[in-house]
Scaffold this active site. Structure first.
Site, PDB file in Angstrom:
ATOM      1  N   CYS A  74       0.874  -1.174   0.000  1.00 31.45           N
ATOM      2  CA  CYS A  74       0.000   0.000   0.000  1.00 31.45           C
ATOM      3  C   CYS A  74       0.911   1.223   0.000  1.00 31.45           C
ATOM      4  O   CYS A  74       1.921   1.219  -0.706  1.00 31.45           O
ATOM      5  CB  CYS A  74      -0.958  -0.032   1.195  1.00 31.45           C
ATOM      6  SG  CYS A  74      -0.143  -0.059   2.813  1.00 31.45           S
ATOM      7  N   MET A  75       0.606   2.239   0.757  1.00 28.01           N
ATOM      8  CA  MET A  75       1.473   3.415   0.809  1.00 28.01           C
ATOM      9  C   MET A  75       2.549   3.244   1.882  1.00 28.01           C
ATOM     10  O   MET A  75       3.720   3.470   1.622  1.00 28.01           O
ATOM     11  CB  MET A  75       0.641   4.676   1.085  1.00 28.01           C
ATOM     12  CG  MET A  75       1.473   5.955   1.114  1.00 28.01           C
ATOM     13  SD  MET A  75       2.349   6.305  -0.436  1.00 28.01           S
ATOM     14  CE  MET A  75       1.057   7.067  -1.393  1.00 28.01           C
TER      15      MET A  75
END
Length: 111
Positions: A74-75
């Site tokens: 994800c981030m």
């Protein structure tokens, strides 16, 4: 957990799935890790439980088996861990998160 070095090798291992669970706008703004496929976290449970033919037509790749290595990113790692927990709960025994996710990848690649 997956490491940067392991994720870097995913393009050389087509049997490994790298799934980016960020939102569409995040991926559009930053780009993605090579060889990753994009399935936003809110859509992941549906993707993991859909029939194989539907998965293939939707994502242009065979659906992972419950024995496939699946790495989630994800981030910054939090949603990747949520995705990993979801996959494990659905019987995907080799699901794991990439804790550094896009933030580590971009930093090490100078992006």
């Amino acid at each position: 957990m997956a490491t940067y070095e392991e994720v870097k090798e995913v393009p050389n291992h087509p049997e490994v799935y790298l799934i980016d669970v960020r939102n569409k706008d995040e991926v559009a703004n930053t780009g993605s890790i090579p060889a990753s496929m994009h399935i936003p976290l809110p859509e992941l449970e549906n993707a993991l439980t859909m029939p194989e033919g539907d998965f293939l037509s939707t994502f242009k790749r065979d659906k992972p088996s419950t024995d496939s290595v699946i790495i989630f990113s994800c981030m910054s790692g939090r949603r990747a861990q949520t995705a990993t927990d979801l996959a494990l709960n659905h019987g995907f025994k080799k699901a794991k998160s990439y804790p550094g996710s896009w933030s580590e990848w971009a930093g090490k690649r100078g992006l």
